[in-house]
Design a protein around this motif. Structure first.
Motif: not given
Length: 550
Positions: A459-474, A476-484
């Motif tokens: 999440y932090v890397l996404y907010k810093m612009g290092i990870f690019h996931f499109g929208t905030d909701l998407n 969250s989907f990807i971060n959840a998958g990573i966590a799992f």
């Protein structure tokens, strides 16, 4: 955040709101009479019928994220928002009732972290208790912020004053009657919420020319035809308003986020644990699933109506943020009197959400942190007093986190980020431990810790612009998958090098082991109280509701 928006209320609207406040406090005072022990205060003495706990279950979730957040998503993402209900909620609620609730209820635990202790070990309990407490304070801040927005719009108060007054009122009725007060108020609030939102839907549809008129206007909006479909163009994240793929929706939302929230979030599970027996506990989330199926009618539809009737909606700041779709629409559509009912519905929804967060927080902090590790062996009267004190602390902390929520133009995006960090890894730990007897206590701890830290880092890397996931909701989907995934890998690795518990220690805690005798009452054996049958009916309805929007 209000940007000068004032709702056009008159004396009649204030009277309706005042009557509601008096009733809520009255329920708190009546519930106080039954509070004799800490179990009465924190778990309603495990005595409530399924219809009460079921309505409380769904009402507890009808907070800021459901009303403001889903309406905001309806305006921003269109019909795809229904994924949060028909694949992102109902299947997990049915699974909770049929599969997981018996383990919670029959083990006689008082919270999810306590279940983590008996299944795994004390460090896992502490980790889960601490992360849950943090999450509930952050989410309580979201509900408190949304409630304060209503008062800001209503009275023109500055945001800080509206937050403090809102917090004081919620604190009063929770501290009076504990969980019973919260639950009985949630039942009342469920009907008040519907009474407040249904007129918005009806008048909104009339204004845009019915469903066909709304569809035509959405096609002409920034969303375009994609705003009216749910699964089309999800082969690529670039081709739909949510910027999400079908596999991200199914795995990230439908599996990890959804099951992580609904099956392990104690603020919801607590309603089932307050039921009178195991069968009533199992039916609690399944009964709640039926109204959950139709809730999009009063959340997503108003958001889409707001999109096509309020010029400029979707600004990054000010009164035209997506968060304000509902109050803007109410002010535009509702006559006085009806406006008072709608405002009361909004206030009820935010109070229900915050009450669920605070009642979950005080139970976990009292039982899983204070009684278990800080001050042991004191009288029940001591823990009852402490639970009221920590309730005050939780509300004060929620005031602080409300200002964090104020920094997000769409609070649902913020909420989903919290779920991906706190709920997704917990679900991985829980579900693996539920079905794999070999999983060890230390695997539970290290897997949960690794999953939580990996989601936070992503999440932090996404907010810093290092990870690019499109929208905030998407994201969250990807971060959840990573966590799992991280949690699962670490869990397996640690299990293979540590010693599992004996079969006797896992009795009633792992799938396939006996959990004791049934406590089903004679009246619960009739067919329409069968959890399997009720759950299957809810799943079939979800499929039927999807068909017109595929």
């Amino acid at each position: 955040m209000g940007g000068g928006l004032r709702l056009d209320v008159n004396a009649l609207d204030y009277v309706i709101l005042a009557i509601y406040f008096v009733i809520v406090l009255g329920i708190g005072l009546m519930a106080r009479r039954s509070i004799n022990t800490s179990l009465d205060f924190l778990l309603s003495g495990r005595s409530l019928p399924a219809w009460v706990t079921g309505l409380a279950f769904v009402s507890a979730n009808l907070g800021a994220t459901e009303i403001f957040g889903m309406a905001a998503n309806g305006a921003q993402y269109g019909a795809m928002t229904v994924h949060y209900y028909w694949i992102g909620a109902v299947p997990a609620m049915v699974f909770l009732g049929i599969v997981m609730m018996p383990f919670y209820y029959k083990s006689k635990v008082r919270s999810v972290p306590e279940f983590m202790r008996v299944r795994f070990n004390r460090p896992t309990q502490v980790l889960n208790a601490v992360t849950f407490a943090i999450a509930q304070i952050l989410i309580a801040g979201i509900n408190l912020y949304a409630l304060s927005l209503v008062l800001e719009f209503l009275l023109g108060w500055p945001l800080w004053l509206a937050i403090v007054v809102s917090a004081a009122f919620v604190l009063t009725y929770i501290i009076l009657g504990g969980l019973s007060s919260a639950i009985y108020n949630e039942v009342l609030q469920f009907f008040v919420i519907l009474a407040g939102l249904i007129p918005v839907v009806i008048l909104g549809l009339i204004k845009v020319g019915g469903f066909s008129g709304l569809a035509a206007k959405v096609r002409e909006s920034a969303l375009g035809p994609a705003g009216l479909t749910t699964w089309q163009d999800t082969g690529s994240s670039a081709d739909n308003p949510m910027a999400a793929t079908w596999w991200g929706i199914v795995l990230g939302l439908g599996f990890v986020l959804s099951f992580g929230y609904w099956t392990t979030n104690f603020a919801e599970v607590q309603r089932g644990l307050s039921a009178r027996n195991n069968n009533a506990a199992r039916r609690t989330p399944i009964i709640a699933a039926y109204p959950k199926i139709v809730i999009p009618a009063v959340t997503v539809i108003p958001g889409m109506v707001a999109l096509v009737t309020i010029p400029g909606l979707g600004a990054a700041s000010g009164e035209l943020q997506y968060n304000n779709a509902i109050p803007l629409l109410m002010n535009d559509l509702l006559p006085n009197g009806v406006l008072g009912v709608a405002l009361t519905g909004l206030v009820a929804s935010f109070m229900a959400g915050m009450a669920a967060n605070v009642s979950g927080f005080n139970t976990v902090f009292t039982y899983d942190i204070w009684q278990s590790y800080v001050v042991k062996g004191r009288s029940d009267a001591y823990y009852l007093r402490f639970s009221r004190i920590i309730t005050v602390v939780g509300v004060l902390a929620g005031i602080g986190t409300a200002f964090i929520a104020a920094g997000f133009s769409n609070i649902m995006n913020y909420m989903q980020s919290l779920f991906s960090i706190f709920n997704a890894p917990l679900f991985a730990t829980f579900i693996i431990g539920l079905f794999w007897k070999r999983m060890t206590g230390w695997a539970g701890f290290w897997g949960l810790l690794a999953g939580t830290l990996s989601a936070t880092a992503s999440y932090v890397l996404y907010k810093m612009g290092i990870f690019h996931f499109g929208t905030d909701l998407n994201a969250s989907f990807i971060n959840a998958g990573i966590a799992f995934a991280v949690d699962a890998v670490v869990t397996v690795a640690v299990t293979l090098v540590t010693t599992p518990k004996s079969a006797a220690q896992l009795r009633g805690l792992v799938w396939g082991t006996s959990g004791g005798e049934s406590d089903v009452l004679a009246g619960d054996k009739v067919w329409y109280r069968n959890p399997m049958l009720l759950g299957a009916g809810a799943l079939v309805l979800c499929v039927v509701f999807y068909l017109p929007f595929i």
